[in-house]
Design a protein around this motif. Structure first.
Motif, PDB file in Angstrom:
ATOM      1  N   ASN A   1      54.080  67.101  35.336  1.00  0.00           N
ATOM      2  CA  ASN A   1      53.972  67.134  33.631  1.00  0.00           C
ATOM      3  C   ASN A   1      54.703  66.354  33.435  1.00  0.00           C
ATOM      4  O   ASN A   1      54.399  65.942  31.779  1.00  0.00           O
ATOM      5  N   GLY A   2      55.687  65.965  34.141  1.00  0.00           N
ATOM      6  CA  GLY A   2      56.577  65.376  33.371  1.00  0.00           C
ATOM      7  C   GLY A   2      55.816  63.797  32.868  1.00  0.00           C
ATOM      8  O   GLY A   2      56.211  62.972  32.217  1.00  0.00           O
ATOM      9  N   VAL A   3      55.405  63.356  34.070  1.00  0.00           N
ATOM     10  CA  VAL A   3      54.302  61.694  34.274  1.00  0.00           C
ATOM     11  C   VAL A   3      53.500  62.003  32.955  1.00  0.00           C
ATOM     12  O   VAL A   3      53.785  61.056  32.503  1.00  0.00           O
ATOM     13  N   ILE A   4      52.562  63.412  32.535  1.00  0.00           N
ATOM     14  CA  ILE A   4      51.595  62.882  31.631  1.00  0.00           C
ATOM     15  C   ILE A   4      52.176  63.052  30.131  1.00  0.00           C
ATOM     16  O   ILE A   4      51.302  62.656  29.829  1.00  0.00           O
ATOM     17  N   MET A   5      53.583  63.492  30.227  1.00  0.00           N
ATOM     18  CA  MET A   5      54.256  63.855  29.167  1.00  0.00           C
ATOM     19  C   MET A   5      54.372  62.595  28.435  1.00  0.00           C
ATOM     20  O   MET A   5      54.741  62.254  27.275  1.00  0.00           O
ATOM     21  N   ILE A   6      55.357  61.526  29.785  1.00  0.00           N
ATOM     22  CA  ILE A   6      56.005  60.518  29.305  1.00  0.00           C
ATOM     23  C   ILE A   6      54.417  59.477  28.457  1.00  0.00           C
ATOM     24  O   ILE A   6      54.706  58.668  28.075  1.00  0.00           O
ATOM     25  N   ALA A   7      53.628  59.254  29.675  1.00  0.00           N
ATOM     26  CA  ALA A   7      52.527  58.549  28.822  1.00  0.00           C
ATOM     27  C   ALA A   7      51.981  58.801  27.692  1.00  0.00           C
ATOM     28  O   ALA A   7      51.491  58.426  26.865  1.00  0.00           O
ATOM     29  N   ILE A   8      52.053  60.631  27.502  1.00  0.00           N
ATOM     30  CA  ILE A   8      51.595  60.637  26.381  1.00  0.00           C
ATOM     31  C   ILE A   8      52.555  59.883  25.290  1.00  0.00           C
ATOM     32  O   ILE A   8      51.755  59.833  24.186  1.00  0.00           O
ATOM     33  N   PHE A   9      53.592  60.681  25.228  1.00  0.00           N
ATOM     34  CA  PHE A   9      54.689  59.871  24.551  1.00  0.00           C
ATOM     35  C   PHE A   9      54.510  58.901  23.884  1.00  0.00           C
ATOM     36  O   PHE A   9      54.516  58.190  22.960  1.00  0.00           O
ATOM     37  N   ALA A  10      54.013  58.054  25.623  1.00  0.00           N
ATOM     38  CA  ALA A  10      54.068  56.203  24.981  1.00  0.00           C
ATOM     39  C   ALA A  10      53.075  55.795  24.247  1.00  0.00           C
ATOM     40  O   ALA A  10      53.532  55.321  23.521  1.00  0.00           O
ATOM     41  N   LEU A  11      51.669  56.754  24.225  1.00  0.00           N
ATOM     42  CA  LEU A  11      50.423  56.226  23.723  1.00  0.00           C
ATOM     43  C   LEU A  11      51.116  56.647  22.099  1.00  0.00           C
ATOM     44  O   LEU A  11      50.458  55.842  21.329  1.00  0.00           O
ATOM     45  N   VAL A  12      51.306  57.752  21.862  1.00  0.00           N
ATOM     46  CA  VAL A  12      51.805  57.710  20.508  1.00  0.00           C
ATOM     47  C   VAL A  12      52.488  57.218  19.757  1.00  0.00           C
ATOM     48  O   VAL A  12      52.135  57.124  18.834  1.00  0.00           O
ATOM     49  N   CYS A  13      53.695  56.364  20.493  1.00  0.00           N
ATOM     50  CA  CYS A  13      54.954  55.511  20.075  1.00  0.00           C
ATOM     51  C   CYS A  13      54.043  54.448  19.577  1.00  0.00           C
ATOM     52  O   CYS A  13      53.964  53.593  18.438  1.00  0.00           O
ATOM     53  N   ILE A  14      52.944  53.468  20.728  1.00  0.00           N
ATOM     54  CA  ILE A  14      52.743  52.196  20.518  1.00  0.00           C
ATOM     55  C   ILE A  14      51.533  52.317  19.181  1.00  0.00           C
ATOM     56  O   ILE A  14      51.007  51.682  18.646  1.00  0.00           O
ATOM     57  N   ALA A  15      50.650  53.859  19.451  1.00  0.00           N
ATOM     58  CA  ALA A  15      49.323  54.049  18.235  1.00  0.00           C
ATOM     59  C   ALA A  15      50.255  53.607  16.457  1.00  0.00           C
ATOM     60  O   ALA A  15      49.752  53.489  15.654  1.00  0.00           O
ATOM     61  N   LEU A  16      51.577  54.834  16.703  1.00  0.00           N
ATOM     62  CA  LEU A  16      52.627  54.219  15.396  1.00  0.00           C
ATOM     63  C   LEU A  16      52.423  53.080  15.166  1.00  0.00           C
ATOM     64  O   LEU A  16      52.906  52.539  14.096  1.00  0.00           O
ATOM     65  N   ILE A  17      53.178  51.906  16.064  1.00  0.00           N
ATOM     66  CA  ILE A  17      53.930  50.906  15.622  1.00  0.00           C
ATOM     67  C   ILE A  17      52.459  49.808  15.414  1.00  0.00           C
ATOM     68  O   ILE A  17      52.288  49.303  14.358  1.00  0.00           O
ATOM     69  N   GLY A  18      51.571  50.577  16.072  1.00  0.00           N
ATOM     70  CA  GLY A  18      49.859  49.832  15.949  1.00  0.00           C
ATOM     71  C   GLY A  18      49.906  49.913  14.085  1.00  0.00           C
ATOM     72  O   GLY A  18      49.328  48.648  13.134  1.00  0.00           O
TER      73      GLY A  18
END
Length: 47
Positions: free
Chosen positions: A13-30
């Motif tokens: 669960n922790g790895v999935i949450m961190i991966a989703i958070f990273a994808l959201v951050c990358i999308a916002l930066i893009g």
């Protein structure tokens, strides 16, 4: 007591949450970079 504390450490669960958070951050930066690049440029011929 030990079985209750072991169940708190759910790595999947922790790895999935961190991966989703990273994808959201990358999308916002893009999106931010896209807005910065597509800003209206002033044309000197308009004035």
């Amino acid at each position: 007591m030990i079985t209750q504390t072991i169940s708190l450490y759910n790595w999947t669960n922790g790895v999935i949450m961190i991966a989703i958070f990273a994808l959201v951050c990358i999308a916002l930066i893009g999106i931010l970079i896209n807005f910065m690049m597509s800003g209206k440029k002033k044309d000197p011929d308009e004035n």
